[in-house]
Structures are given as structure tokens and as C-alpha cells.
Design a protein around this motif. Sequence first.
Motif, PDB file in Angstrom:
ATOM      1  N   ARG A 179     -84.218  88.923  22.111  1.00  0.00           N
ATOM      2  CA  ARG A 179     -83.195  89.425  22.276  1.00  0.00           C
ATOM      3  C   ARG A 179     -83.108  90.450  23.542  1.00  0.00           C
ATOM      4  O   ARG A 179     -82.069  90.429  23.961  1.00  0.00           O
ATOM      5  CB  ARG A 179     -82.926  90.389  20.856  1.00  0.00           C
ATOM      6  CG  ARG A 179     -81.835  91.093  20.688  1.00  0.00           C
ATOM      7  CD  ARG A 179     -81.790  91.833  19.684  1.00  0.00           C
ATOM      8  NE  ARG A 179     -82.919  92.892  19.725  1.00  0.00           N
ATOM      9  CZ  ARG A 179     -83.591  93.241  18.750  1.00  0.00           C
ATOM     10  NH1 ARG A 179     -83.097  93.083  17.477  1.00  0.00           N
ATOM     11  NH2 ARG A 179     -84.896  94.237  18.879  1.00  0.00           N
ATOM     12  N   TRP A 192     -86.812  79.852  23.295  1.00  0.00           N
ATOM     13  CA  TRP A 192     -86.901  79.722  21.733  1.00  0.00           C
ATOM     14  C   TRP A 192     -87.440  78.405  21.228  1.00  0.00           C
ATOM     15  O   TRP A 192     -88.139  78.480  20.321  1.00  0.00           O
ATOM     16  CB  TRP A 192     -85.661  79.661  21.300  1.00  0.00           C
ATOM     17  CG  TRP A 192     -84.508  78.652  21.383  1.00  0.00           C
ATOM     18  CD1 TRP A 192     -84.488  77.692  22.481  1.00  0.00           C
ATOM     19  CD2 TRP A 192     -83.497  78.117  20.606  1.00  0.00           C
ATOM     20  NE1 TRP A 192     -83.379  76.649  22.407  1.00  0.00           N
ATOM     21  CE2 TRP A 192     -82.861  76.975  21.233  1.00  0.00           C
ATOM     22  CE3 TRP A 192     -83.226  78.345  19.267  1.00  0.00           C
ATOM     23  CZ2 TRP A 192     -81.869  76.391  20.718  1.00  0.00           C
ATOM     24  CZ3 TRP A 192     -81.947  77.879  18.668  1.00  0.00           C
ATOM     25  CH2 TRP A 192     -81.499  76.573  19.474  1.00  0.00           C
ATOM     26  N   GLU A 240     -85.963  75.330  10.481  1.00  0.00           N
ATOM     27  CA  GLU A 240     -84.725  76.024  10.121  1.00  0.00           C
ATOM     28  C   GLU A 240     -84.981  77.461   9.815  1.00  0.00           C
ATOM     29  O   GLU A 240     -84.178  78.349   9.723  1.00  0.00           O
ATOM     30  CB  GLU A 240     -84.201  75.446   8.685  1.00  0.00           C
ATOM     31  CG  GLU A 240     -83.482  73.906   8.886  1.00  0.00           C
ATOM     32  CD  GLU A 240     -84.276  72.795   9.517  1.00  0.00           C
ATOM     33  OE1 GLU A 240     -85.426  72.786   8.992  1.00  0.00           O
ATOM     34  OE2 GLU A 240     -83.592  72.252  10.457  1.00  0.00           O
ATOM     35  N   LEU A 285     -84.834  79.003  13.125  1.00  0.00           N
ATOM     36  CA  LEU A 285     -83.334  78.926  13.581  1.00  0.00           C
ATOM     37  C   LEU A 285     -82.573  80.191  12.778  1.00  0.00           C
ATOM     38  O   LEU A 285     -81.794  80.858  13.419  1.00  0.00           O
ATOM     39  CB  LEU A 285     -82.922  77.750  13.322  1.00  0.00           C
ATOM     40  CG  LEU A 285     -83.239  76.539  14.063  1.00  0.00           C
ATOM     41  CD1 LEU A 285     -82.642  75.174  13.703  1.00  0.00           C
ATOM     42  CD2 LEU A 285     -82.938  76.635  15.589  1.00  0.00           C
ATOM     43  N   LYS A 286     -82.854  80.134  11.434  1.00  0.00           N
ATOM     44  CA  LYS A 286     -82.403  81.352  10.969  1.00  0.00           C
ATOM     45  C   LYS A 286     -82.628  82.808  11.474  1.00  0.00           C
ATOM     46  O   LYS A 286     -81.846  83.882  11.462  1.00  0.00           O
ATOM     47  CB  LYS A 286     -82.431  81.360   9.376  1.00  0.00           C
ATOM     48  CG  LYS A 286     -81.710  82.337   8.300  1.00  0.00           C
ATOM     49  CD  LYS A 286     -82.337  82.152   7.128  1.00  0.00           C
ATOM     50  CE  LYS A 286     -81.547  83.045   6.191  1.00  0.00           C
ATOM     51  NZ  LYS A 286     -82.033  83.171   4.684  1.00  0.00           N
ATOM     52  N   HIS A 320     -83.445  83.488  14.540  1.00  0.00           N
ATOM     53  CA  HIS A 320     -82.612  83.769  15.552  1.00  0.00           C
ATOM     54  C   HIS A 320     -81.463  84.317  15.398  1.00  0.00           C
ATOM     55  O   HIS A 320     -80.820  85.254  15.863  1.00  0.00           O
ATOM     56  CB  HIS A 320     -82.479  82.342  16.515  1.00  0.00           C
ATOM     57  CG  HIS A 320     -83.940  82.385  17.382  1.00  0.00           C
ATOM     58  ND1 HIS A 320     -84.858  81.661  16.918  1.00  0.00           N
ATOM     59  CD2 HIS A 320     -84.122  82.710  18.501  1.00  0.00           C
ATOM     60  CE1 HIS A 320     -86.018  81.670  17.901  1.00  0.00           C
ATOM     61  NE2 HIS A 320     -85.471  82.226  18.853  1.00  0.00           N
ATOM     62  N   ARG A 321     -80.767  83.631  14.120  1.00  0.00           N
ATOM     63  CA  ARG A 321     -79.284  84.336  13.918  1.00  0.00           C
ATOM     64  C   ARG A 321     -79.414  85.484  13.428  1.00  0.00           C
ATOM     65  O   ARG A 321     -78.492  86.255  13.508  1.00  0.00           O
ATOM     66  CB  ARG A 321     -78.700  83.257  12.792  1.00  0.00           C
ATOM     67  CG  ARG A 321     -78.341  81.764  13.502  1.00  0.00           C
ATOM     68  CD  ARG A 321     -77.530  80.977  12.539  1.00  0.00           C
ATOM     69  NE  ARG A 321     -78.225  80.787  11.107  1.00  0.00           N
ATOM     70  CZ  ARG A 321     -79.059  79.679  10.998  1.00  0.00           C
ATOM     71  NH1 ARG A 321     -78.973  78.586  11.974  1.00  0.00           N
ATOM     72  NH2 ARG A 321     -79.497  79.292   9.867  1.00  0.00           N
ATOM     73  N   GLU A 322     -80.254  85.701  12.786  1.00  0.00           N
ATOM     74  CA  GLU A 322     -80.529  87.077  11.944  1.00  0.00           C
ATOM     75  C   GLU A 322     -80.782  88.174  13.136  1.00  0.00           C
ATOM     76  O   GLU A 322     -80.153  89.300  13.021  1.00  0.00           O
ATOM     77  CB  GLU A 322     -81.427  87.187  11.074  1.00  0.00           C
ATOM     78  CG  GLU A 322     -81.052  86.352   9.713  1.00  0.00           C
ATOM     79  CD  GLU A 322     -82.412  86.456   8.673  1.00  0.00           C
ATOM     80  OE1 GLU A 322     -83.212  86.910   9.145  1.00  0.00           O
ATOM     81  OE2 GLU A 322     -82.283  85.756   7.628  1.00  0.00           O
ATOM     82  N   GLY A 341     -78.008  86.654  16.678  1.00  0.00           N
ATOM     83  CA  GLY A 341     -76.800  86.526  16.304  1.00  0.00           C
ATOM     84  C   GLY A 341     -76.057  85.968  17.512  1.00  0.00           C
ATOM     85  O   GLY A 341     -76.306  84.764  18.062  1.00  0.00           O
ATOM     86  N   LEU A 342     -74.629  86.034  17.583  1.00  0.00           N
ATOM     87  CA  LEU A 342     -73.878  85.621  18.550  1.00  0.00           C
ATOM     88  C   LEU A 342     -74.201  85.720  19.697  1.00  0.00           C
ATOM     89  O   LEU A 342     -73.470  85.127  20.906  1.00  0.00           O
ATOM     90  CB  LEU A 342     -72.484  86.013  18.376  1.00  0.00           C
ATOM     91  CG  LEU A 342     -71.759  85.567  16.815  1.00  0.00           C
ATOM     92  CD1 LEU A 342     -70.452  86.199  16.611  1.00  0.00           C
ATOM     93  CD2 LEU A 342     -71.822  84.186  16.706  1.00  0.00           C
ATOM     94  N   PHE A 368     -76.905  85.208  21.163  1.00  0.00           N
ATOM     95  CA  PHE A 368     -77.995  84.133  21.698  1.00  0.00           C
ATOM     96  C   PHE A 368     -77.375  83.265  22.516  1.00  0.00           C
ATOM     97  O   PHE A 368     -76.085  83.020  22.561  1.00  0.00           O
ATOM     98  CB  PHE A 368     -78.531  83.457  20.329  1.00  0.00           C
ATOM     99  CG  PHE A 368     -79.660  82.296  20.636  1.00  0.00           C
ATOM    100  CD1 PHE A 368     -80.774  82.833  21.234  1.00  0.00           C
ATOM    101  CD2 PHE A 368     -79.387  81.124  20.877  1.00  0.00           C
ATOM    102  CE1 PHE A 368     -81.975  82.017  21.407  1.00  0.00           C
ATOM    103  CE2 PHE A 368     -80.385  80.130  21.328  1.00  0.00           C
ATOM    104  CZ  PHE A 368     -81.569  80.664  21.576  1.00  0.00           C
ATOM    105  N   THR A 386     -73.689  81.931  21.723  1.00  0.00           N
ATOM    106  CA  THR A 386     -73.377  80.862  21.148  1.00  0.00           C
ATOM    107  C   THR A 386     -73.315  80.543  19.570  1.00  0.00           C
ATOM    108  O   THR A 386     -74.517  81.608  19.135  1.00  0.00           O
ATOM    109  CB  THR A 386     -74.522  79.755  21.599  1.00  0.00           C
ATOM    110  OG1 THR A 386     -74.662  80.195  23.088  1.00  0.00           O
ATOM    111  CG2 THR A 386     -74.114  78.338  21.489  1.00  0.00           C
TER     112      THR A 386
END
Length: 221
Positions: free
Chosen positions: A77, A100, A114, A117-118, A120-122, A125-126, A128, A221
Amino acid sequence: MPTRPFFVALEGMDGAGKDTVAAALSQHLRAHDLSVVLTAEPSDGPIGQKIRAMLDGALAPPSDGYAFQRLFVEDRRDHIDSCIRPHLVAGKIVISVRYWLSTIAYGMLDDSAEAYLKLHREVIGLDFLIPDLTVLLDVSPTEGLRRIKADGRRFDWFAKLEKLERIRANYLTLASRSDLGTILVVNAMESVSAVRTRLETLAELHYLRSYLQPSEKPSGT
């Protein structure tokens, strides 16, 4: 030809030759008057330096594999915010040694893809950024360890044959997926010159293709 923003990630196990090939690729692109930034993960930021100290044995890593990989994502990040995105916005080509896929492939030793991947989203987030091109330098664990030994490098705590065999399988599984961006596998068992030539050709092809697409400012993304 003016430089167009383009993000390349070089992935693969230790001993695959990522640093050598990345330096050669950046030099090749610069010879074509393109503006290139070569970077790596762990980054030079505070979290990245902490991770490097753990890998070197100066600090103890978290006993929990997920917690350790979270540090890599937090460093990513910061790396995106401080280096990758600013250089892309400035219209440069960014080449990152590791990104990543490394976190996911190593993390899959303890959990599912998964789950990471989750993560990375946490954490990101957007904000990335998925690379325009990810190149996986594929080498057998035995050859990778041989190269590490030949270079006189000390094995880090990941560099054990059984783990590396599983990590290689994880990388190849990820490369076969269609939801992680453009991932190309290059046989890194060949000579350095052959790998370099192959990578230069692939990078040029995908970079030139980007000129056929509408130009967009890098975004999450």
C-alpha cells in the motif's frame, strides 16, 4: 515515441533471476528513450525495512503466516502511494521486482488465495493497481537453491526445498487464472541472455499494444 504509463511486475522464487533480468529490461527500454523506474518489494519504506530485517534474521517475524503476509500488503500500500502510482501518473514505465503474486503464492502455504485477495481489498481497497503485465520467471526449486548457493547468499527462512516446490506450484496455479491480470510464464531455466531476450520481446509487444488503447490516468482497480 513518448513514454506511456506502463506497470510491469516480475515475479518468481528466489534464484529465478528477477533482479538480473529487471536491470537488463530497464536498460533495454531506456536505450529506446523510454523513461523507466526500477523498484522492488519489500520497499525502502518503514514497513519494507522492517520486513527485510525479518528476512535477514535481525528481527523475529510474526509466528502467524497470515500476520507476516499482512505486513507485505501494508508495505505494498505504501509502495503504491509513494512510488508506483506517482511515477505512472508522471507517464513512466514502472518495473517492480516482486508484487502481489509473491504474497499470494507464499501465503497459500497457510491459507487460500482468496484469503489473500481479500486481504488486499481490506488493506489497499480501490487504490490497488493490477500490473499491465506480470511476468513469472519459472525455475525449479533445485535450480533456484543451487543459484542461491552459488551466489554465496544465505538462505532465508522460506528457502527450503519442500516449501519451494509448493510455492512454485502456487505461482503456476495463480498464473493460470484469468482474474489476476495478464500473467505470462517465462522459462527461467534457460540462459540469462535467452530469458532477457524473451522478456524484452514480451515487454515491447505488450507495451506497444497499450498504444492501441485509450490513454487513462492510473487509478485504483
